[in-house]
Design an enzyme around this catalytic site. Structure first.
Site, short mmCIF file in Angstrom:
data_model
loop_
_atom_site.label_atom_id
_atom_site.label_comp_id
_atom_site.label_asym_id
_atom_site.label_seq_id
_atom_site.Cartn_x
_atom_site.Cartn_y
_atom_site.Cartn_z
N GLU A 127 -3.45 -7.97 9.41
CA GLU A 127 -3.77 -7.13 10.57
C GLU A 127 -4.92 -7.68 11.40
OE1 GLU A 127 -2.07 -4.84 11.72
OE2 GLU A 127 -1.18 -3.52 10.21
N LYS A 130 -13.67 -4.36 10.08
CA LYS A 130 -14.09 -5.13 8.90
C LYS A 130 -13.22 -6.35 8.69
CE LYS A 130 -10.54 -3.19 6.58
NZ LYS A 130 -9.44 -3.86 5.86
N SER A 180 -9.86 -0.26 -0.84
CA SER A 180 -8.73 0.07 -1.73
C SER A 180 -7.67 -1.01 -1.76
CB SER A 180 -8.10 1.39 -1.27
OG SER A 180 -7.82 1.35 0.13
N SER A 233 -8.06 -10.26 -0.65
CA SER A 233 -8.11 -9.99 0.79
C SER A 233 -7.32 -11.02 1.59
CB SER A 233 -9.56 -9.97 1.27
OG SER A 233 -9.61 -9.91 2.68
N TRP A 249 0.82 -1.22 0.00
CA TRP A 249 0.00 0.00 0.00
C TRP A 249 0.85 1.26 0.00
CZ3 TRP A 249 -3.85 1.74 -2.09
CH2 TRP A 249 -4.74 2.69 -1.58
#
Length: 329
Positions: A278, A188, A134, A251, A11
């Protein structure tokens, strides 16, 4: 404008491309010398993609001195230690933008709270979070993406909005609910774990819809507990990021859930993963939080039992289904 990005993973390096597309000058910092070398060769360190007009260094002081705007893109487990290092090196005020998602175990603090706790007030000019659905895998290909810049300082949120918005593929909205944005972005990941398990065990779309609906309710409970705006749950860092994280092949948390369903332990998943997941740390933090404050978060409880206690799925599922009948809201 000159911008420093701390952390050149998937990222962080992808955001460097976004910023250079907007004609900014970007310096990345990382302790991974292989990443630094690849970036300085014009390559993205994770993806098979070019990364032009971006430089990288392995000296933190050099990176901090480069600009007055610092983007934090490191795993939560390293955040406090990194900020302590930064605090010792700062000589002038800096503005910070956090793009990492999660809360700190034991303290239950959000990144904005850790920053305020560690960085001396005279050296902290502004703070914002940049969150939303994102996947870096798509942003690096310049595919359409929407994000939210949240800050208690509306003027700074507007500044970040303009800085990161690219007319062709990335649009940034603003929000004053920093608390809600941080909590939604962390929570989430837990739902993505469970959805990965449901899909791997061939549960139907009905069960996935139920998980998302009840999960969003638990997300709003947490946002309210932290005194955020429950409406944020319906925004990009809430519902938007949930959809991306819980249903995408990219994901890490969804894929980790599928591995849990196959009998692989969370520690084995962590040990074999090249990138940070995470959600494990976040789940543990939220579980300890709900115990301490007696919050009703059955999905958090079930997730913890499945992942950290290795309880059989059938047992955990039966416990959920046997909860007392009640009104939906």
């Amino acid at each position: 404008m000159k911008i420093t990005i701390i952390g050149s993973g998937a990222w962080g390096s992808t955001l460097a491309q976004v910023l250079t597309d907007n004609n900014n000058q970007v310096l990345l910092y990382d302790i991974n010398l292989s990443y630094v070398e690849k970036i300085n060769q014009g390559k993205h360190p994770i993806f098979n993609a070019p990364l032009v007009n971006v430089k990288a260094v392995s000296c933190l002081k050099q990176a901090l001195d480069y600009s007055d705007l610092i983007v934090l893109s490191v795993p939560m487990k390293f955040m406090r230690h990194l900020l302590k290092q930064i605090a010792l090196m700062l000589t002038t005020p800096k503005s910070f933008v956090n793009v990492s998602k999660g809360i700190e175990p034991l303290t239950f603090l959000r990144v904005s709270e850790i920053v305020k706790q560690v960085i001396p007030a005279p050296l902290l000019a502004n703070f914002a979070s940049l969150m939303g659905p994102s996947h870096a895998e798509e942003v690096i290909l310049r595919k359409l993406t929407l994000l939210t810049a949240a800050s208690s300082n509306p003027a700074f949120a507007l500044e970040i909005q303009k800085l990161f918005s690219c007319p062709n593929y990335l649009k940034v909205y603003t929000s004053s609910d920093l608390v809600g944005n941080e909590i939604c972005s962390a929570f989430k990941n837990v739902l993505a774990f469970i959805n990965g398990i449901l899909v791997a065990k061939n549960f139907g779309i009905n069960s996935q819809a139920a998980l998302m609906s009840r999960g969003i309710l638990e997300m709003s409970v947490l946002v309210t507990f932290y005194q955020g705006n429950p409406q944020t749950v319906l925004g990009l860092p809430g519902l938007g990021d949930l959809i991306v994280t819980a249903f995408s092949k990219y994901s890490r948390n969804f894929n980790a859930g599928a591995k849990i369903a196959a009998g692989i332990t969370y520690q084995q998943i962590i040990d074999s993963s090249l990138q940070t997941i995470e959600g494990f740390q976040t789940l543990n933090a939220f579980y300890q939080l709900q115990l301490k404050h007696n919050l009703d978060l059955p999905i958090i409880q079930a997730s913890y039992q499945l992942i950290f206690e290795s309880k059989p799925f059938e047992t955990v599922f039966a416990t959920l289904m046997q909860r007392p009948f009640k009104s939906e809201f």
